[in-house]
Design a protein around this motif. Structure first.
Motif, PDB file in Angstrom:
ATOM      1  N   GLY A   6      50.385  33.022  21.948  1.00 39.72           N
ATOM      2  CA  GLY A   6      51.201  34.369  21.888  1.00 39.72           C
ATOM      3  C   GLY A   6      50.263  35.542  22.057  1.00 39.72           C
ATOM      4  N   LYS A   7      48.734  35.285  21.934  1.00 39.92           N
ATOM      5  CA  LYS A   7      47.876  36.354  21.759  1.00 39.92           C
ATOM      6  C   LYS A   7      47.463  36.548  23.166  1.00 39.92           C
ATOM      7  N   SER A   8      46.973  37.899  23.376  1.00 44.43           N
ATOM      8  CA  SER A   8      46.327  38.300  24.778  1.00 44.43           C
ATOM      9  C   SER A   8      44.823  38.449  24.655  1.00 44.43           C
ATOM     10  N   TYR A   9      43.854  37.882  25.514  1.00 45.74           N
ATOM     11  CA  TYR A   9      42.636  37.896  25.613  1.00 45.74           C
ATOM     12  C   TYR A   9      42.114  38.569  26.991  1.00 45.74           C
ATOM     13  N   VAL A  10      40.858  39.240  26.882  1.00 42.92           N
ATOM     14  CA  VAL A  10      40.330  39.784  28.123  1.00 42.92           C
ATOM     15  C   VAL A  10      38.764  39.166  28.047  1.00 42.92           C
ATOM     16  N   LEU A  11      38.563  38.486  29.101  1.00 44.95           N
ATOM     17  CA  LEU A  11      37.240  37.848  29.518  1.00 44.95           C
ATOM     18  C   LEU A  11      36.738  38.821  30.451  1.00 44.95           C
ATOM     19  N   TRP A  51      39.311  39.831  33.152  1.00 44.06           N
ATOM     20  CA  TRP A  51      40.387  39.117  33.363  1.00 44.06           C
ATOM     21  C   TRP A  51      41.314  39.117  32.147  1.00 44.06           C
ATOM     22  N   ARG A  52      42.482  39.552  32.274  1.00 44.57           N
ATOM     23  CA  ARG A  52      43.252  39.675  30.857  1.00 44.57           C
ATOM     24  C   ARG A  52      44.194  38.453  31.222  1.00 44.57           C
ATOM     25  N   PHE A  53      44.435  37.470  30.112  1.00 48.48           N
ATOM     26  CA  PHE A  53      45.563  36.593  30.036  1.00 48.48           C
ATOM     27  C   PHE A  53      46.229  36.409  28.624  1.00 48.48           C
TER      28      PHE A  53
END
Length: 85
Positions: A6-11, A51-53
């Motif tokens: 459920g959380k969003s991350y950015v690489l 990259w956001r996912f």
């Protein structure tokens, strides 16, 4: 770092190489969510990428990886993975 459903991350990072690469998110078993970033490169110069996912896969552990689609060189620098706030 543990990835939470459920959380969003950015690489983020920098890339240089002779072939295009992509980032991916998958579980160790390969079941459930399996997503890819847009292609990064190729580029003879260092270029930034981001990259956001969002994690939807409940299976753990999850892996974030940089992958090549063909034979060639790929270099990465200053990689970071952060929770999107």
């Amino acid at each position: 770092m543990p990835l939470v459903g459920g959380k969003s991350y950015v690489l983020k990072g920098w890339y240089r190489g002779s072939v295009a690469t992509k980032a991916s998110l998958c579980s160790v078993s390969g079941k459930g969510q399996y997503i890819w970033s847009e292609a990064i490169g190729p580029s003879e110069e260092w270029i930034p990428f981001e990259w956001r996912f969002t994690v939807e896969n409940a299976e753990t552990p999850l892996l974030v990886a940089m992958r090549l689609g063909s034979v060639g060189d790929a270099y990465f620098d200053d990689l970071s993975l952060e929770v999107v706030k």
